[in-house]
Design a protein around this motif. Structure first.
Motif: not given
Length: 251
Positions: A111-128, A146-155
């Motif tokens: 998941m950290a690798g996906l975030i580093a590649e700019g694929r945070f949306e995929e992480v959110v969907e994987q955890t859902l 989803r709204r909470m996850a995007h407020r938290v954000g990739p960083d």
């Protein structure tokens, strides 16, 4: 609950509330916290459990009731290890007190690798899929997540993944707990199943173990009423329990 007590006695205990991964204060928006008790929300933004525990301890002075879900409860275990005298009561829900397993390390790295590649949306969907009991129609629950996850954000999500890898087994700490403690879980939680919570409650003297039938991982979203009831009972028990002096200076 009553307001401040006379003759200089302390007022109502504050609550310090800590969410799980990819969650924020919106996790608790349907929970009815005890009246007249200030609620302090702590965000998980540091890349290690120790730093996150220090953020909890700095949220309020003096004793408090600690409420944590999933990673938030894991941070709570570290708070108990560092400053047991500060915690007047603890609600641990949807969590795991064991050390990380090899497959978890691998999943967090992926998941950290996906975030580093700019694929945070995929992480959110994987955890859902692990967040709710899939036997129930999701309604708007998935969108809330989803709204909470995007407020938290990739960083912050990346920091939370790094923090997960710094976890350790908490059972030695749990065996020393003397404050009122509630262990709350959903019977259909696929991420942290009932056995995890039975083990936690079994390690803590006089812990209250409460099952929420048919609920998944995000109890405050899916079943806010039993969560609210459990917190009212915990706070009442904490306020009936004589305070104890910390074994070492509070953080």
């Amino acid at each position: 609950m009553s307001a401040a007590l006379p003759d200089g006695a302390p007022g109502p205990l504050p609550l310090v509330v800590v969410p799980g991964m990819l969650c924020d204060h919106g996790l608790w928006s349907d929970v009815a916290f005890p009246e007249h008790h200030r609620v302090h929300h702590v965000a998980l933004t540091r890349p290690d459990i120790g730093g996150q525990a220090e953020d909890v301890l700095s949220a309020v002075p003096g004793p408090f009731v600690l409420v944590g879900l999933s990673l938030g409860a894991i941070v709570g275990f570290e708070v108990l290890r560092r400053a047991p005298g500060r915690v007047a009561g603890f609600c641990a829900m949807s969590t795991n007190a064991g050390a990380p397993r090899p497959e978890q390390y691998a999943a967090w790295r992926a998941m950290a690798g996906l975030i580093a590649e700019g694929r945070f949306e995929e992480v959110v969907e994987q955890t859902l899929p692990g967040m709710f009991d899939v036997s129930e129609p999701p309604g708007d629950l998935e969108d809330r997540y989803r709204r909470m996850a995007h407020r938290v954000g990739p960083d912050a999500a990346g920091a939370q993944l790094a923090a997960q890898a710094t976890r350790s087994d908490a059972y030695d700490t749990l065996r020393t707990v003397r404050c009122p403690m509630t262990v709350l879980y959903g019977t259909r939680d696929a991420l942290c199943p009932p056995d995890f919570h039975r083990a936690i409650a079994g390690a803590v003297p006089d812990a209250r173990l409460t099952a929420v039938p048919g609920a998944g991982h995000l109890l405050p979203v899916q079943r806010p009423r039993p969560v609210s009831a459990a917190l009212h009972e915990l706070v009442a028990a904490a306020e009936r329990t004589p305070s104890h002096v910390p074994a070492h200076p509070a953080s």
